[in-house]
Design a protein around this motif. Structure first.
Motif, short mmCIF file in Angstrom:
data_model
loop_
_atom_site.label_atom_id
_atom_site.label_comp_id
_atom_site.label_asym_id
_atom_site.label_seq_id
_atom_site.Cartn_x
_atom_site.Cartn_y
_atom_site.Cartn_z
N ASP A 73 88.90 8.53 32.74
CA ASP A 73 88.93 7.14 32.31
C ASP A 73 87.50 6.61 32.44
OD1 ASP A 73 90.16 4.70 31.56
OD2 ASP A 73 90.19 4.07 33.66
N TRP A 74 86.91 6.16 31.33
CA TRP A 74 85.52 5.74 31.32
C TRP A 74 85.37 4.60 30.32
CZ3 TRP A 74 82.21 8.38 34.56
CH2 TRP A 74 80.86 8.01 34.51
N PRO A 75 84.67 3.55 30.66
CA PRO A 75 84.54 2.44 29.71
C PRO A 75 83.80 2.87 28.45
CG PRO A 75 83.03 2.14 31.55
CD PRO A 75 83.88 3.33 31.88
N PRO A 76 84.06 2.20 27.34
CA PRO A 76 83.29 2.48 26.13
C PRO A 76 81.79 2.45 26.47
CG PRO A 76 85.14 1.10 25.57
CD PRO A 76 85.11 1.19 27.09
N HIS A 77 81.06 3.34 25.85
CA HIS A 77 79.68 3.63 26.21
C HIS A 77 78.92 3.94 24.91
CE1 HIS A 77 76.55 6.50 27.62
NE2 HIS A 77 76.59 5.82 28.75
N PRO A 78 77.62 3.79 24.87
CA PRO A 78 76.90 4.13 23.63
C PRO A 78 77.20 5.55 23.11
CG PRO A 78 75.44 2.93 25.08
CD PRO A 78 76.71 3.21 25.87
N HIS A 80 80.11 6.99 23.31
CA HIS A 80 81.49 6.94 22.79
C HIS A 80 81.93 5.48 22.75
CE1 HIS A 80 82.88 6.70 27.06
NE2 HIS A 80 81.95 7.61 27.26
N PRO A 81 81.37 4.71 21.80
CA PRO A 81 81.54 3.25 21.79
C PRO A 81 82.96 2.75 21.53
CG PRO A 81 80.34 3.98 19.84
CD PRO A 81 80.48 5.17 20.74
N THR A 82 83.83 3.56 20.98
CA THR A 82 85.18 3.09 20.67
C THR A 82 86.24 3.77 21.52
OG1 THR A 82 85.49 4.73 18.91
CG2 THR A 82 84.52 2.60 18.28
N SER A 83 85.82 4.56 22.50
CA SER A 83 86.79 5.32 23.31
C SER A 83 86.61 4.99 24.78
CB SER A 83 86.58 6.82 23.09
OG SER A 83 87.43 7.56 23.93
N ASP A 84 87.74 4.97 25.50
CA ASP A 84 87.70 4.73 26.95
C ASP A 84 87.99 6.01 27.74
OD1 ASP A 84 90.38 5.06 26.46
OD2 ASP A 84 91.01 3.19 27.37
N LYS A 85 87.68 7.15 27.16
CA LYS A 85 87.89 8.44 27.82
C LYS A 85 86.71 9.36 27.57
CE LYS A 85 92.55 8.30 28.82
NZ LYS A 85 92.54 6.90 29.21
N ARG A 86 86.49 10.24 28.53
CA ARG A 86 85.53 11.33 28.38
C ARG A 86 86.26 12.61 28.73
NH1 ARG A 86 79.66 9.74 31.01
NH2 ARG A 86 79.17 8.19 29.43
N GLY A 87 85.89 13.68 28.08
CA GLY A 87 86.36 14.99 28.52
C GLY A 87 85.46 15.46 29.64
N TYR A 88 86.03 16.22 30.55
CA TYR A 88 85.23 16.80 31.64
C TYR A 88 85.57 18.27 31.74
CZ TYR A 88 82.90 17.28 36.14
OH TYR A 88 82.05 17.67 37.15
N VAL A 89 84.54 19.10 31.71
CA VAL A 89 84.69 20.55 31.82
C VAL A 89 84.27 20.95 33.22
CG1 VAL A 89 83.87 22.79 30.95
CG2 VAL A 89 84.14 20.84 29.37
N LEU A 90 85.09 21.75 33.89
CA LEU A 90 84.73 22.22 35.22
C LEU A 90 85.32 23.60 35.48
CD1 LEU A 90 86.85 20.27 37.88
CD2 LEU A 90 87.30 20.14 35.46
N ASN A 91 84.78 24.23 36.48
CA ASN A 91 85.29 25.52 36.96
C ASN A 91 85.29 26.60 35.88
OD1 ASN A 91 85.70 24.23 39.43
ND2 ASN A 91 87.78 23.64 38.87
N GLY A 119 92.04 13.57 21.10
CA GLY A 119 91.33 12.37 20.65
C GLY A 119 90.08 12.05 21.43
N VAL A 120 89.53 13.01 22.14
CA VAL A 120 88.32 12.80 22.94
C VAL A 120 87.16 13.46 22.22
CG1 VAL A 120 87.20 13.34 25.14
CG2 VAL A 120 89.60 12.66 25.10
N HIS A 121 86.09 12.69 22.00
CA HIS A 121 84.97 13.20 21.20
C HIS A 121 83.64 13.18 21.96
CE1 HIS A 121 87.75 13.38 17.91
NE2 HIS A 121 88.10 12.13 18.18
N PHE A 122 83.71 13.04 23.28
CA PHE A 122 82.51 13.11 24.12
C PHE A 122 82.92 13.76 25.43
CE2 PHE A 122 79.44 11.56 27.25
CZ PHE A 122 78.24 11.80 26.60
N ALA A 123 82.16 14.75 25.86
CA ALA A 123 82.51 15.46 27.09
C ALA A 123 81.26 15.68 27.94
CB ALA A 123 83.17 16.80 26.76
N ILE A 124 81.51 15.86 29.22
CA ILE A 124 80.44 16.12 30.17
C ILE A 124 80.79 17.34 31.02
CG2 ILE A 124 79.64 13.73 30.27
CD1 ILE A 124 81.17 13.44 32.93
N LEU A 125 79.77 17.89 31.63
CA LEU A 125 79.95 18.97 32.60
C LEU A 125 78.73 18.99 33.50
CD1 LEU A 125 77.88 21.45 31.72
CD2 LEU A 125 79.71 21.99 30.14
#
Length: 155
Positions: A73-78, A80-91, A119-125
């Motif tokens: 759960d992440w606020p809209p951000h530059p 991903h300006p229209t989404s309140d989610k980020r993908g997270y890759v781990l392990n 429906g997630v178009h921005f991810a972090i790791l």
């Protein structure tokens, strides 16, 4: 090679892969033991309710690589300006005798597809030094993120 979704029964596999990944990165045994104990308790309900999901690559029925995924759960951000989610890759982990065969790249490709499906178009790791080159080759880049350990306040 077969790839399957992570199952609730994979808790010990995910814990072992996570511990080995951080061991490869030079973390101390003392820290790893404490982390794994607490991670296991955290992981069980998240595997059960599928808020932690991912894939396991198997050869002859034996797991040889894995990847964990989450939605944050992440606020809209530059980024991903229209989404309140980020993908997270781990392990992300490949057993040593199976490295250099493209398994991690295939798991990352499946992660991209799974995030897109959700429906997630921005991810972090967070990359280890060993993984940084592979991730860069897949289009991942550094961010401005910084971190620090927050000291405990005596109560």
């Amino acid at each position: 090679m077969e790839v399957r979704e992570l199952l609730e029964a994979d808790v010990e596999l995910v814990c072992r892969h996570r511990e080995e990944m951080f061991r490869d990165a030079g973390r101390s045994e003392e820290v790893l033991q404490a982390m794994t104990q607490h991670f296991r308790d955290w992981l069980r309900p998240h595997l059960r309710d599928r808020t932690y999901f991912g894939f396991v690559a198997c050869e002859n029925g034996q797991p040889i690589a894995g990847i964990g995924l989450m939605l944050i759960d992440w606020p809209p951000h530059p980024s991903h300006p229209t989404s309140d989610k980020r993908g997270y890759v781990l392990n992300v982990y490949v057993e040593p005798e199976h490295r250099r065969r493209g398994l991690a790249r295939e798991l990352m490709r499946l992660a991209d597809l799974e995030f897109a499906k959700r429906g997630v178009h921005f991810a972090i790791l967070h990359a280890t030094e060993k993984g940084r080159g592979m991730y860069a080759g897949l289009g991942w880049s550094g961010t401005t993120e910084m971190s620090k350990a927050v000291p405990a306040v005596p109560i």
